[in-house]
Scaffold this motif. Structure first.
Motif, PDB file in Angstrom:
ATOM      1  N   ALA A   1       4.561  -3.675   4.196  1.00  0.00           N
ATOM      2  CA  ALA A   1       4.665  -2.707   3.011  1.00  0.00           C
ATOM      3  C   ALA A   1       5.781  -1.924   3.293  1.00  0.00           C
ATOM      4  N   ASP A   2       7.037  -2.571   2.948  1.00  0.00           N
ATOM      5  CA  ASP A   2       8.395  -1.848   3.352  1.00  0.00           C
ATOM      6  C   ASP A   2       9.023  -0.678   2.560  1.00  0.00           C
ATOM      7  N   ASN A   3       7.899  -0.263   1.810  1.00  0.00           N
ATOM      8  CA  ASN A   3       8.697   1.034   0.972  1.00  0.00           C
ATOM      9  C   ASN A   3       7.556   2.037   1.209  1.00  0.00           C
ATOM     10  N   TRP A   4       7.853   3.367   1.555  1.00  0.00           N
ATOM     11  CA  TRP A   4       6.684   4.240   1.375  1.00  0.00           C
ATOM     12  C   TRP A   4       5.949   4.202   0.251  1.00  0.00           C
ATOM     13  N   GLY A   5       4.496   4.184   0.264  1.00  0.00           N
ATOM     14  CA  GLY A   5       3.776   4.039  -1.197  1.00  0.00           C
ATOM     15  C   GLY A   5       2.691   4.967  -1.057  1.00  0.00           C
TER      16      GLY A   5
ATOM     17  N   ASN B   1       0.305  -4.049   7.183  1.00  0.00           N
ATOM     18  CA  ASN B   1      -1.230  -3.759   6.397  1.00  0.00           C
ATOM     19  C   ASN B   1      -2.184  -4.862   6.488  1.00  0.00           C
TER      20      ASN B   1
ATOM     21  N   GLY C   1      10.151   2.449   5.902  1.00  0.00           N
ATOM     22  CA  GLY C   1       9.763   2.622   4.379  1.00  0.00           C
ATOM     23  C   GLY C   1      11.064   2.739   3.548  1.00  0.00           C
TER      24      GLY C   1
ATOM     25  N   LEU D   1      -3.260   0.598   5.019  1.00  0.00           N
ATOM     26  CA  LEU D   1      -2.027   1.194   4.149  1.00  0.00           C
ATOM     27  C   LEU D   1      -3.012   1.163   2.586  1.00  0.00           C
TER      28      LEU D   1
ATOM     29  N   LEU E   1      -0.876   6.629  -1.372  1.00  0.00           N
ATOM     30  CA  LEU E   1      -2.230   6.191  -0.732  1.00  0.00           C
ATOM     31  C   LEU E   1      -3.022   7.230  -1.375  1.00  0.00           C
TER      32      LEU E   1
ATOM     33  N   HIS F   1      -1.326  -0.914  -0.701  1.00  0.00           N
ATOM     34  CA  HIS F   1      -0.259  -1.891  -0.639  1.00  0.00           C
ATOM     35  C   HIS F   1      -0.707  -3.074  -0.745  1.00  0.00           C
TER      36      HIS F   1
ATOM     37  N   THR G   1       3.652   3.293   5.053  1.00  0.00           N
ATOM     38  CA  THR G   1       4.595   2.029   5.127  1.00  0.00           C
ATOM     39  C   THR G   1       4.151   1.204   6.398  1.00  0.00           C
TER      40      THR G   1
ATOM     41  N   HIS H   1       2.318   0.549  11.490  1.00  0.00           N
ATOM     42  CA  HIS H   1       2.430   1.188  10.379  1.00  0.00           C
ATOM     43  C   HIS H   1       2.240   2.612  10.411  1.00  0.00           C
TER      44      HIS H   1
END
Length: 159
Positions: free
Chosen positions: A77-81, A63, A21, A68, A83, A71, A60, A47
């Motif tokens: 999805a390489d950054n914490w996003g 996906n 992430g 996720l 949800l 995203h 992250t 994930h």
């Protein structure tokens, strides 16, 4: 992944789908701190989701099937996003994820449901998800099961 006594989240292992992430796709030796103020973490098939102390769910990694959510469909999805918010418990499977909100409602997304969370059950106390199927326990002791894109059906267990 693991959460230590100070509510810090650590990751170890492959990072080819962005599982750390941090925006990078490279594995590091040993355990790496990747988030703070974390209550719990769940992961499956490339994930991960974590539940923050503020009741927010972040995710992250891969996906492809939508676990996720926001995203967007894709492999990295390489950054914490962000949800979902207002949550007390989380679960994820290979294709779908779910959250129990503070009011006991169960919300699902991914795997045949779509990227946006959808409310599917009330008074839920526990939930879990696997390769294809998911399961939930409601406050009245009923067990519910469903597959991707399906509505929950109450399981009739032998006495």
């Amino acid at each position: 992944y693991y959460v230590d006594a100070d509510a810090q989240l650590f990751a170890r292992g492959q990072a080819h789908r962005g599982q750390y992430g941090d925006g990078l796709l490279t594995e590091r030796p040993g355990w790496t701190r990747v988030a703070r103020d974390v209550v719990s973490v769940v992961a499956h098939t490339g994930h991960a989701l974590y539940l923050g102390a503020d009741g927010r769910v972040l995710g992250t990694g891969g996906n492809r099937f939508g676990p996720l959510g926001g995203h967007g469909y894709g492999d990295k999805a390489d950054n914490w996003g962000f949800l979902f918010a207002g949550v007390r418990r989380i679960a994820t499977g290979s294709r779908q994820s779910m959250a129990i909100r503070l009011d006991g409602s169960l919300w699902v997304w991914g795997g045949g449901t779509g990227l946006l969370p959808r409310r599917i059950l009330e008074d839920v106390v526990a939930c879990s998800s696997g390769q294809h199927d998911s399961i939930a326990l409601t406050a009245d002791g009923a067990i519910w099961q469903w597959g991707p894109g399906q509505l929950p059906a109450r399981l009739r267990l032998p006495l």
